[in-house]
Each structure stands twice: as C-alpha cells, then as structure tokens.
Design an enzyme around this catalytic site. Structure first.
Site, short mmCIF file in Angstrom:
data_model
loop_
_atom_site.label_atom_id
_atom_site.label_comp_id
_atom_site.label_asym_id
_atom_site.label_seq_id
_atom_site.Cartn_x
_atom_site.Cartn_y
_atom_site.Cartn_z
N HIS A 1 0.85 -1.19 0.00
CA HIS A 1 0.00 0.00 0.00
C HIS A 1 0.90 1.25 0.00
O HIS A 1 0.69 2.17 -0.80
CB HIS A 1 -0.90 -0.03 1.25
N GLU A 2 1.89 1.28 0.87
CA GLU A 2 2.76 2.47 0.96
C GLU A 2 3.52 2.70 -0.34
O GLU A 2 3.61 3.83 -0.83
CB GLU A 2 3.75 2.32 2.13
N HIS B 1 1.73 4.49 -2.96
CA HIS B 1 1.70 5.96 -2.87
C HIS B 1 2.84 6.55 -3.70
O HIS B 1 2.66 7.55 -4.40
CB HIS B 1 1.81 6.44 -1.42
#
Ligand SMILES: *[C@@H]1O[C@H](CO)[C@@H](O)[C@H](O)[C@H]1NC(C)=O
Ligand SMILES: *[C@@H]1O[C@H](CO)[C@@H](O)[C@H](O)[C@H]1NC(C)=O
Ligand SMILES: *[C@@H]1O[C@H](CO)[C@@H](O)[C@H](O)[C@H]1NC(C)=O
Length: 507
Positions: A399-400, A403
């Site tokens: 998920h990170e 980004h």
C-alpha cells in the site's frame, strides 16, 4: 518460461516471485525474459539465452493423429510433437513421462539434430483420456545450424574456459550439445562444468565446438536468496519461504545489490533500522539472507529485525521489478539510484525504515519529485503481546509503495498532483487495490478483501468495511464521498499526508 493458463487475459502479466513452485496454481503469468547478459565479474560477459516457449491448451482435448498413435505415452508424445511441429521422428527424442491414476499422462521430449540434443529446446504434452489437452514447447528453428561434428577438440577449449571462469573443470564428463543463440543461429557446443570451491562458483560452460569461444554458462549457484513472505502472501501466518534469485534481470539488470554489496541496500532500495547505514548483512556468503522469524518474541528481538529488513528489501525490490514490467520505468519517474541512461532522474532509491521509532500502529510514504528518494516509514504495531511488525503484513508496505507509484505517475513525476481531498482519497484507494492485486494474485476467486488484519489482530483490518462485490457487505457508492472528509474513507469509497491511517479508520 511463459505459461498462460487461460483464466486471465494476457495483459494481466505478473511476475512470479516464488522459487518456481506451483506455477499452475498462480494465475498471473510467470514472465521471465528469454535472455540477458551475465557479467561474470572479471571482465567476462556472456549472453544467457533461452528459446521462447509456446504453450497451448485444447479445452476438452484433441486426438493424437491416428496414423501415428501407438500404445504408450512415448509413442503418443513423439507422434504429437512431430505432427504439431512438422518434424520427422529423427528430430524429436523422448525424454520421460508418467501416468496418473485419473487417466492423465504427461510426456516430455527434446529436440535433436543429427543425434545431438539442442539445449533447452524441449516439449511437454499433457494427455487426458488419450486426448491431448495441453502442449508446450521451446523447439528452435534449425535453418542456421552448425555442423554436428566438432572441429575443435574439447581438451583445447577447457584451459581457456577455466581461465575465463576462474575455476577448474570438475570430473563430470564433457558432452556435446547444440545451443540456440539470440541471433537465430544454433551453435555446436562442448558442455562441461567448471567449479571454484574457494570462491563458491559452479558453472556449466557452453564452448563453441568450432571456434572454441565461450558461448554461455549455466550458473548452478543461486545468485541470492531471501527468507521472506512472498509478495503474493498477506501475512506471516501463510509462512515465510526461502526464495532463490527472485530478481528480474529485465527490470534490475545488475541485480538487487550494490556492486560488491552484501547487505539490504542496492539500486532500488535501502532497507534499514534507525540509521541508513544500519542495514542487514547477508547471513552467509553468496548473498544469502536466511534469518528465522520468531513470532513468540517482539519485532526487534532475536533475528526478527533482520527478518524485517530482509522482507522490506525483498518486497520493495519485487514491487519495483513487477511494476517495471507494466511501465513504471526510469523514464516514467521510478525510484532508482542509477538509471543507466534510460531516462528520468536517478539518485532516488526508496529508503525504507523498518520498526521506525517515530510512530506506532501505522506506516507512511513521503513522495518527493523524481530525483529525490521516496521515504517509507514502517512502524511496530502494539495491539498484541508480543507486538507485531508492520513490514510482515505485506499489504501495508505494498500500500505504501503504491503511494510512491501514484504520486510519481500522476502529473509527470512532480509528486504535486494528489493533494486535494478527493485525489488523496483516490490515492488511498489505488494503494489498497494494488495491495489486493498482489496478495490475491495466487487465486482467481474474487472474495472480500480486508487489509491489515493480522498486524491489528482484528479480522476487520484497517478499513471500516471489507472491499466486497456485495452491496450489503460494503454499501458505499460514489455519492457517499460528498459527505466524507477523510482520505482513507474516500479511498474505501467511505479516510493526512498520504498516510495509511489504520487506527483512525477502525470503526
Ligand atoms: C504456438 O503453438 C501453437 C500450436 O502449436 C501454434 O498454433 C502457434 O502459432 C504458436 N505460436 C507461436 C507464437 O509460436
Ligand atoms: C541497528 O539495528 C539494530 C537492530 O538490528 C538496533 O538494535 C540498533 O539500535 C540499530 N542501530 C542504530 C544506530 O539505529
Ligand atoms: C465511514 O467510516 C467512519 C469510520 O471510519 C464512520 O465514522 C463513518 O460514519 C462512515 N461513513 C459512512 C458514510 O458510512
């Protein structure tokens, strides 16, 4: 090898980061390049080339041509391969096969020319109830093939190759094989093994039997191995595995480690704890990172901090290599120290800080413009005793990293575009979606998806509702966003600085 199992469209390619097991069970296609150049370190570079593989399935199955069909798998395999590829029997040699109780049988053959086998030119035929249901092969065109009688004796090429490979020929008898090359020619090669016990190297050398030149090598020693949670698994309950050579040469041509490096830092990522120099070193020579995770003690106890850095290093690299295949390359503003002249700005590997002391129960990723490193901070989660490590909940680091992907790709590498409420919400949703795509890539089933459940010790995970195709399980619609003020919640379509704010979103 490229295998399509027909369940997914061919655009849905993904990289298999496992140690090759279970290819059939994992829908995203294993896509390895057919060639790359191997730098043997002492100025010697040899091409590594494998013929293109072609795999076809035939639904209910097709008949083996009657005129050929014999009694056993051997005859059926030879018949089918030669008829499909339009080759006479002398060009196909049976290798092995087996029959299963349920009426399935599998035959394997290889390509030969004037009695000499062609390396890596192989075929496999799957039969069900005497019909062929699948056929794969990597047979090569032999219109430019060398004479089958060597003009250079093996004894004269051995010393040259020993010196190039800095080792000694071992006592395995040399053989003669053909070797398909990238330019379409097929060379005749003396094949023998060269080892160096001290340096730990062990090669199978292919030396041209007409020119004496070293054509290619098989490296029997894995380049690197990591005990990690494979990127298609979600949390440590699914089991860590020792992965051999998970790097993808087309995305990371010089491998994952810095030249002469032996720790969790390299061209795409530096994974550290506390200080950027505080990386994990290989557990043994040959870039082996084999640290054992102990769930009964805290994240920083025993070898667990090394497990954490190793998993962070592996995941970030695996993510880099996978997305590279989909176009997140140097010129598309990816994160790499050296861009090898392929566009974009270098000097920006991902810096991932594990068990970061500045927070708990969360993680974040700061994305500056192309040319400056993305900074990911992974925190310890305190919902359990002992605490758990966010790095081992693969969906969170993925998920990170997403980004970093979405902030670089939206708006041309400036990282300035995803700033207002709705676009940040989109960023959160994309990050969850890519996490799901990775950790669910081993199943074709679309079931409800919950993120962060293990690390939070909560089956509901870090979002207010699971991602679901059921409007009962997750009733959010686009119109609901009008009443929302939190980026992660908008991301769910129902949640502060590109942050995975797990705690804020637990209902
Ligand atoms: C792959 O094999 C099938 C069946 O033998 C054949 O029809 C097809 O043309 C081949 N494709 C390529 C790209 O070689
Ligand atoms: C380096 O990492 C270890 C864990 O492996 C940790 O105990 C130590 O505090 C770190 N050192 C620094 C300077 O951050
Ligand atoms: C979204 O979730 C939050 C908790 O994260 C909750 O307070 C809020 O009511 C939810 N919004 C809607 C529209 O359901």
């Amino acid at each position: 090898m490229v295998f399509f199992n027909g369940l997914f469209p061919s655009v849905f390619l993904a990289i298999l980061y496992a140690s090759n097991g279970n290819v059939a069970a994992r829908p995203p296609v294993a896509k390895y390049p057919t060639h790359h150049v191997r730098d043997l370190g002492n100025g010697v570079k040899v091409p590594i080339f494998h013929p293109q593989a072609n795999y076809t399935t035939f639904g209910e199955g097709i008949e083996v041509p009657l005129s050929f069909a014999g009694a056993g798998i051997e005859d059926n395999t030879l018949s089918f391969v030669s008829s499909q590829l339009g080759l006479d029997f002398a060009k196909v040699s049976y290798k092995s096969g087996y029959i299963r109780v349920n009426g399935e049988s599998f035959g394997y053959a290889k390509q030969v020319h004037e009695g000499v086998p062609i390396a890596n030119a192989v075929a496999n035929v799957a039969f069900k109830d005497n019909k062929v249901v699948a056929f794969g092969h990597s047979f090569v065109d032999t219109s430019k093939i060398a004479d089958s009688k060597p003009s250079v004796d093996v004894s004269t090429v051995i010393p040259k190759v020993e010196s190039a490979l800095q080792g000694k020929k071992n006592d395995i008898q040399p053989t003669l094989e053909y070797l398909a090359q990238q330019d379409g020619a097929v060379a005749l090669a003396h094949v023998f093994q060269v080892q160096n016990e001290e340096a730990g190297t062990w090669y199978e050398a292919f030396a041209d039997a007409h020119s004496g030149e070293l054509l290619s090598v098989t490296d029997f020693v894995a380049e690197a191995s990591y005990r990690v949670l494979p990127i298609y698994k979600q949390d440590p309950m699914e089991g860590l595995e020792l992965l051999l050579d998970p790097s993808l040469p087309s995305a990371s041509p010089n491998g994952w480690h810095a030249t002469n490096g032996d720790d969790t830092s390299g061209n795409n990522v530096v994974a550290y704890k506390g200080a950027e120099t505080n990386t994990t070193k290989q557990s043994s020579n040959g870039l082996i990172f084999d640290y054992t995770y102990d769930p009964s003690v805290g994240p920083s106890e025993g070898a667990n901090a090394d497990v954490s850095r190793t998993n962070a290093f592996y995941l970030t690299n695996a993510y880099h290599d996978t997305l590279y295949q989909y176009g997140f390359t140097e010129s598309a503003f990816n994160f790499q120290n050296d861009n090898s002249g392929k566009g974009g700005v270098g000097g920006d590997p991902v810096l991932i800080s594990v068990q970061d002391a500045s927070g708990f129960n969360n993680a974040d990723f700061g994305t500056p413009p192309d040319g400056q490193s993305g900074r990911c901070r992974m925190f310890i989660f305190t919902k359990t005793n002992p605490n758990r490590d966010g790095v081992l909940q693969n969906d969170i680091p993925i998920h990170e990293m997403t980004h970093g992907l979405s902030n670089r790709l939206t708006g041309g590498g400036t990282a300035r575009c995803l700033q207002n409420l709705e676009s940040r919400g989109l960023g959160e949703g994309w990050s969850d979606a890519v996490a799901e795509w990775f950790v669910r890539s081993d199943t074709p089933d679309i079931t409800d998806f919950v993120i962060g459940a293990w690390v939070l010790n909560d089956p509901r995970g870090g979002r207010s509702r699971p991602y679901s195709t059921s409007m009962t399980t997750n009733p959010y619609k686009y119109s609901d966003i009008a009443g929302m003020s939190d980026t992660h919640t908008i991301g769910e379509v129902n949640e502060s600085f590109a942050k995975y704010d797990l705690t804020d979103s637990i209902p």
